[in-house]
Design a protein around this motif. Structure first.
Motif: not given
Length: 321
Positions: A246, A278, A257, A274-276, A265, A289, A267-268, A260-261
């Motif tokens: 997180t 994996t 985000a 941002i919550r990732i 990943y 990150i 990534a919300e 990362l996407q």
């Protein structure tokens, strides 16, 4: 207080296998109802949680470990022996606390525990001493002369635990040992089971549908669903590579985000968080990150590693694709 290293002439100690329980391609049906199909798992030493929803076959599996019924096919080993062939000699090294509370109301707690210890091969005098020791260990020393019918559900659960360990088994099978207990009683019972499994050299298999209590005290887990083992092994190893991180930023949340996407990943974004998730080592995710934060000059407020809970693991294994 001595609850271990019991030996009798009739029951030599079995070998010490690397796996306490081993199942290879085990199947079991009751009539047209198939309980297990091709169950394969290894239960290592320590405290193991046997997890599954009601009706998943946990009690049936415990019965096969006790040789109360046999697999239709496959190979089962308990303490290195086939329970169907070893029979009473193996059961002398196993303690069992059933799920049901149907204990004889008019029997004193100490008499029941002594009787079960004698059934497991102890001479009467030693069984008497060990029954007293076991009842003191579970917190019923001063209540040991009470009829079981006058005891509460919590006390009955402790009596069942005492009779499962009084003869000093190598393996204790506990079927829903916290059933019917209030939160305080459950905490006490779990602490007691953990102590038995760590201080008295007794391997424990704890059958439960309550994930949180297994997570608190177990070293290993076996998850049953739809007639199969969906996951088995040390909990920490099952968690490896599971979870995520997180990230909390003061600015640049969308840019980080998106980066990362693009790197693959999930990534919300939730406001400045941002919550990732994996399935790779967290060190690799942390590096990604870091690079994204540096690339966009985003002020980093917090970075936390998160690990799956046992509930997350259970849901993933049972209901995941």
């Amino acid at each position: 207080m001595d609850l271990v290293n019991t030996t009798t002439a009739e029951a030599p100690s079995p070998p010490s296998p690397s796996s306490v329980i081993s199942a290879v391609a085990v199947s079991k049906s009751w009539g047209t109802n198939q309980v297990f199909s091709d169950v394969t798992a290894e239960v290592p030493p320590g405290i193991t949680g046997l997890l599954g929803s009601n009706g998943s076959g946990k009690t049936t599996l415990l019965g096969m470990l006790l040789a109360l019924h046999e697999p239709d096919s496959g190979q089962l080993r308990v303490l290195g022996q086939d329970p169907a062939d070893a029979g009473p000699e193996l059961r002398m090294h196993i303690g069992y606390a059933p799920e049901h509370h149907n204990l004889p109301d008019d029997v004193l707690a100490q008499d029941l525990v002594r009787h079960i210890a004698m059934v497991h091969g102890l001479p009467r005098r030693e069984a008497t001493t060990r029954s007293s020791d076991a009842l003191w260990l579970v917190g019923l020393g001063e209540e040991r002369a009470r009829p079981i019918g006058t005891m509460s559900t919590g006390q009955r659960q402790r009596v069942k635990l005492a009779q499962a360990i009084a003869h000093g088994p190598k393996l204790a099978l506990l079927d829903e040992p916290t059933d019917g207990l209030d939160p305080v009683q459950r905490d006490d019972m779990l602490a007691l089971i953990r102590r038995i499994g760590t201080e008295f050299d007794i391997h424990v298999v704890l059958s439960s549908h309550l994930l949180e209590e297994v997570e608190r005290i177990a070293d290993n887990v076996v998850i049953l669903a739809n007639g199969k083992v969906r996951a088995a092994g040390p909990i920490d190893q099952l968690y490896q590579g599971q979870g995520g991180m997180t990230v909390v930023l003061d600015d640049g949340v969308t840019d980080v985000a998106n980066t990362l996407q693009r790197a693959g990943y999930v990534a919300e974004v939730d406001r400045n968080t941002i919550r990732i998730g994996t399935d790779e080592p967290l060190e690799q995710l942390a590096n990604a990150i870091r690079d994204a934060v540096v690339e966009h000059g985003a002020p980093l407020r917090r970075l936390d590693a998160s690990r799956q809970s046992l509930e997350d693991l259970f849901l993933d294994e049972v209901y995941g694709s």
